[in-house]
Design a protein around this motif. Structure first.
Motif, short mmCIF file in Angstrom:
data_model
loop_
_atom_site.label_atom_id
_atom_site.label_comp_id
_atom_site.label_asym_id
_atom_site.label_seq_id
_atom_site.Cartn_x
_atom_site.Cartn_y
_atom_site.Cartn_z
N ASN A 158 -16.99 30.06 12.07
CA ASN A 158 -16.29 31.23 11.54
C ASN A 158 -15.50 31.96 12.62
O ASN A 158 -14.46 32.55 12.33
CB ASN A 158 -17.27 32.19 10.88
N TYR A 159 -15.98 31.93 13.85
CA TYR A 159 -15.32 32.65 14.93
C TYR A 159 -15.31 31.79 16.19
O TYR A 159 -16.22 31.00 16.43
CB TYR A 159 -16.04 33.98 15.23
N ALA A 208 -11.32 34.67 14.08
CA ALA A 208 -11.45 33.56 13.14
C ALA A 208 -10.46 32.46 13.53
O ALA A 208 -9.28 32.73 13.78
CB ALA A 208 -11.17 34.03 11.72
N ARG A 259 -9.41 34.45 3.51
CA ARG A 259 -10.28 34.30 4.68
C ARG A 259 -10.46 35.64 5.40
O ARG A 259 -11.56 35.95 5.86
CB ARG A 259 -9.69 33.27 5.65
N LEU A 263 -14.05 37.18 6.10
CA LEU A 263 -14.51 37.26 7.48
C LEU A 263 -14.34 38.65 8.09
O LEU A 263 -15.05 39.00 9.04
CB LEU A 263 -13.77 36.24 8.34
#
Length: 370
Positions: A236-237, A278, A341, A345
């Motif tokens: 995710n990151y 992200a 997204r 996120l």
């Protein structure tokens, strides 16, 4: 969020409010010392346990096993049965009111107390002489307190159960959106890989044919970028410096096909350490800038800037817009996916401003540090 993690606080406060109703009623009847006697009585706490049992039995057994399985007729019958049983048994009247109310006390002078002073109450007075049959039995009293409390604990249990079901449904939706966003990211990778790969390989082939000194560095940048897209960008990151390095490689490879009429300005100031972002969240905007901001006949400029601080990340991208209608649908899908997204996120932690005016397409994105 606090209440969902500390649901026990709601239960404690709710039961305190529940106990306050009969205590408020009884506070008008006995003296202060007798109110304490109510609180320390086993009958008072038996009254409380009866309603606690109704509440939790309804919450953990009747609702999940009967109501949520759509056995509505049976559930309604159980509610009516419980209501009638409460009406007949009269818990408040029999366990509390008749035992501690002033009307159930009699005056009994204490030994040695001078006449005329305030007498004290005595529970369970001796029976009075038998009265005529017409006055022997008073009209039956309806225990409204018990009935109201029964309805309240039943309805509150249903409301709490529905709230829990709603939170579970919301959690399932969030997880579904997360899976969808991850699938869209994978789809985006699948789209950018062949599209970008074929064009870049053709450009590198041209460099190799002409014996350009840029051939080997270009192959290295392409390899490094493909490795980042397929492997490192799976979470995710990612660290911000890795994302910026990937954008630099992408921009350098895009420059291979540009003429002198296009000027590319890319600025990434000193990046704050330990800042994450992200992966590929900026790639859609940069890709669109090279797709619609380049002209073989007119001079153009693409301006890309990235800044970071201890609290946020700022991204700016601006390009001229030339008439080019190819792949417009894919561009719209790419920006829509990027928004989804961001919603997942960076919930309430981003600002995205996209404008097209005076022949320029401008993107301003601000992300709060994660």
């Amino acid at each position: 969020m606090f209440w969902t993690k500390n649901i026990w606080i709601i239960h404690v406060v709710g039961w305190i409010l529940f106990l306050s109703l009969p205590l408020t009623i009884m506070s008008r009847e006995p003296e202060d010392s007798q109110l304490l006697m109510v609180l320390t009585s086993i009958f008072f706490w038996l009254f409380f346990l009866i309603y606690a049992f109704i509440f939790y039995f309804n919450l953990h057994v009747l609702i999940p096993q009967i109501f949520l399985k759509k056995k509505y007729l049976l559930y309604t019958a159980l509610f009516v049965g419980g209501f009638v049983l409460t009406y007949v048994s009269q818990p408040f009247e029999n366990l509390i009111f008749q035992k501690f109310s002033r009307s159930s006390m009699q005056y009994r002078p204490e030994p040695g107390r001078p006449p005329g002073l305030e007498p004290r109450f005595e529970q369970n007075p001796p029976p009075r002489p038998e009265q005529p049959s017409a006055f022997r039995r008073p009209a039956p009293r309806v225990d409204f307190v018990s009935l109201i409390l029964f309805v309240v604990v039943w309805v509150v249990a249903m409301a709490l159960s529905f709230s829990q079901q709603w939170r579970l449904s919301e959690k399932r939706v969030i997880l579904s959106e997360a899976d969808k966003a991850q699938a869209e990211l994978s789809f985006f990778k699948a789209q950018i890989n062949p599209h970008f790969l074929f064009n870049t390989l053709n450009n590198i082939y041209s460099l190799a044919v002409t014996g350009s000194e840029h051939t080997a560095p270009s192959i290295l940048k392409l390899s490094r970028m493909m490795r980042y897209i397929t492997d490192e960008a799976s979470g995710n990151y990612v660290p911000l410096d890795e994302e910026v390095r990937s954008l630099e490689d992408y921009i350098d490879l895009q420059k291979l096909r540009l003429s002198n009429k296009t000027r590319v300005i890319f600025e990434a100031g000193e990046l704050t350490m330990h800042v994450k972002i992200a992966p590929l969240i900026l790639m859609t905007f940069v890709e669109n800038a090279f797709k619609y901001g380049v002209s073989n006949r007119n001079e153009s400029e693409i301006n890309i800037r990235i800044k970071s601080s201890e609290k946020d990340i700022s991204f700016f991208c601006q390009n001229q817009v030339f008439e080019k209608k190819t792949d417009l649908q894919r561009t719209g899908i790419g920006i829509a996916n990027t928004r989804k997204r961001l919603d997942f996120l960076y919930p309430d932690q981003y600002e995205l401003d996209i404008r097209e005016a005076d022949g320029f397409f401008t993107v301003n994105l601000k992300l709060t540090k994660v």
